[in-house]
Scaffold this active site. Structure first.
Site, PDB file in Angstrom:
ATOM      1  N   ASN A   1     -50.931 -16.856 -15.428  1.00 34.75           N
ATOM      2  CA  ASN A   1     -49.567 -17.050 -14.945  1.00 34.75           C
ATOM      3  C   ASN A   1     -48.544 -17.051 -16.076  1.00 34.75           C
ATOM      4  O   ASN A   1     -47.394 -17.452 -15.879  1.00 34.75           O
ATOM      5  CB  ASN A   1     -49.462 -18.340 -14.132  1.00 34.75           C
ATOM      6  CG  ASN A   1     -50.007 -18.158 -12.726  1.00 34.75           C
ATOM      7  OD1 ASN A   1     -50.035 -17.051 -12.202  1.00 34.75           O
ATOM      8  ND2 ASN A   1     -50.454 -19.245 -12.112  1.00 34.75           N
TER       9      ASN A   1
ATOM     10  N   ASP B   1     -50.328 -25.030 -11.236  1.00 32.46           N
ATOM     11  CA  ASP B   1     -51.345 -23.973 -11.308  1.00 32.46           C
ATOM     12  C   ASP B   1     -51.116 -23.157 -12.574  1.00 32.46           C
ATOM     13  O   ASP B   1     -51.224 -21.943 -12.574  1.00 32.46           O
ATOM     14  CB  ASP B   1     -51.270 -23.088 -10.064  1.00 32.46           C
ATOM     15  CG  ASP B   1     -52.475 -22.164  -9.932  1.00 32.46           C
ATOM     16  OD1 ASP B   1     -53.574 -22.547 -10.377  1.00 32.46           O
ATOM     17  OD2 ASP B   1     -52.318 -21.052  -9.385  1.00 32.46           O
TER      18      ASP B   1
ATOM     19  N   ASP C   1     -45.393 -17.436 -10.673  1.00 28.28           N
ATOM     20  CA  ASP C   1     -46.218 -18.002  -9.607  1.00 28.28           C
ATOM     21  C   ASP C   1     -46.175 -19.528  -9.523  1.00 28.28           C
ATOM     22  O   ASP C   1     -47.134 -20.224  -9.873  1.00 28.28           O
ATOM     23  CB  ASP C   1     -47.665 -17.534  -9.730  1.00 28.28           C
ATOM     24  CG  ASP C   1     -48.466 -17.805  -8.448  1.00 28.28           C
ATOM     25  OD1 ASP C   1     -47.831 -18.204  -7.448  1.00 28.28           O
ATOM     26  OD2 ASP C   1     -49.692 -17.617  -8.460  1.00 28.28           O
TER      27      ASP C   1
END
Length: 336
Positions: A212, A207, A224
């Site tokens: 992030n 992700d 994260d």
């Protein structure tokens, strides 16, 4: 769902400051009453003030999403990366563990790290991000996950399509259009995978997007890993590309110039970029649908589940279908 699951879900939906204080105090922190809600919907994440010390970040995990073993595997991967001097923000180890339980709540504590989103117009910053990804993948290739899933057409595409159709989220007037289009998307994902060939899979962030990455002066923090999975290397690169193909080409060159300082890259994976983007679009819509009973989602995403949203979703999938039929991006290997 058993009684324990029901209890945990109800408690999670009504998580209160006193619950957070009690949870942190159970592992030895003395809270000073300051709370700041951070940007997270899948889990409940807060910056919490600590008496006579720096604030910490507490993540309270959504029940039934990950098993304890899968969460610990995420934590272990983050700590492996930290041990390799990669600036990933991993959980604090407290009482010889990183995953804690207090009452119905599973939670982890992280150090607070600040920063802003990266300026992706800076080629050198993209190159630095590429270096970090290459180093992450060197660690990720050392051993496989045992409890985390694989990012693939079945988990992100087929299950998303099936969930949306079987639970009545697609408006009746475009249901057949959506179903046919989703099937076409999955066919072209398969074509893209065939063009790419056997690219190999490894532990990845999965992700990894600009939100992030936190930039604070010269320091960069990567956060994260909650959705870390097994997948292809290019998954951790393509979300830093934006604009038309002509704009993405030099961005990709900068990322891969940094990446290949630490790890070789299989250029055939570029065939997967639009396929992975298509799967992410499908997965995101189903993610919102799966969480729609959570009041926090209805407040944060009031436009979801409206006819206009689904019409725009179908349009986005049509655009992806066209993009998957175009040649992949070109990798300029002699980028300076």
């Amino acid at each position: 769902m058993n009684a324990a699951d029901d209890s945990a879900t109800l408690a999670y939906a009504s998580l209160q400051p006193e619950d957070m204080i009690a949870a942190l105090e159970s592992v030895g922190f003395r809270c000073d009453g300051r709370f700041l809600t951070l940007n997270s919907y899948e889990n409940r994440v807060y910056q919490i003030g600590i008496e006579d010390d720096e604030p910490v970040v507490a993540k309270f995990y959504r029940p039934q999403r990950w098993s304890d073993a899968a969460i610990r595997e995420e934590h272990d991967f983050a700590l492996e990366l930290e041990d390799s001097d990669i600036p990933v923000v991993g959980p604090l180890e407290i009482n010889n563990d990183t995953l804690h339980q207090h009452g119905d709540f599973r939670f982890a504590i992280y150090p607070r790290r600040g920063g802003r989103s990266p300026d992706l117009d800076r080629a050198e910053l993209l190159r630095q991000i590429g270096r970090f990804v290459g180093r992450i993948h060197n660690v990720g290739a050392v051993q496989p996950f045992e409890h985390r899933p694989t990012l693939d057409a079945e988990s992100y595409g087929e299950s998303s399509r099936d969930f949306l159709l079987s639970n009545g989220f697609i408006p009746v007037h475009i249901e057949s259009v959506y179903e046919g289009l989703a099937d076409e998307i999955l066919d072209y994902v398969a074509h893209s995978e065939a063009r790419a060939g056997d690219v190999g899979l490894l532990r990845i962030h999965a992700d990894f997007h600009p939100s992030n990455v936190l930039v604070a002066g010269e320091a960069v923090h990567i956060v994260d890993l909650d959705d870390t999975r097994t997948g292809p290397a290019v998954q951790d690169l393509w979300m830093f590309l934006s604009g038309e193909a002509a704009e993405q080409t030099p961005q990709l060159a900068a990322l891969l110039a940094g990446y290949t300082e630490f790890r070789s890259f299989n250029g055939a994976e570029l065939n997967l970029i639009e396929a992975l983007r298509s799967l992410r679009i499908m997965h995101y819509a189903a993610w919102l649908a799966r969480r729609w009973a959570d009041p926090a989602f209805q407040v944060a995403f009031p436009w979801f589940d409206s006819p206009r949203y689904w019409e725009e979703h179908v349009l986005a999938l049509r655009e992806q279908l066209a993009l998957m039929q175009e040649p992949p991006l070109t990798w300029i290997e002699d980028f300076r």
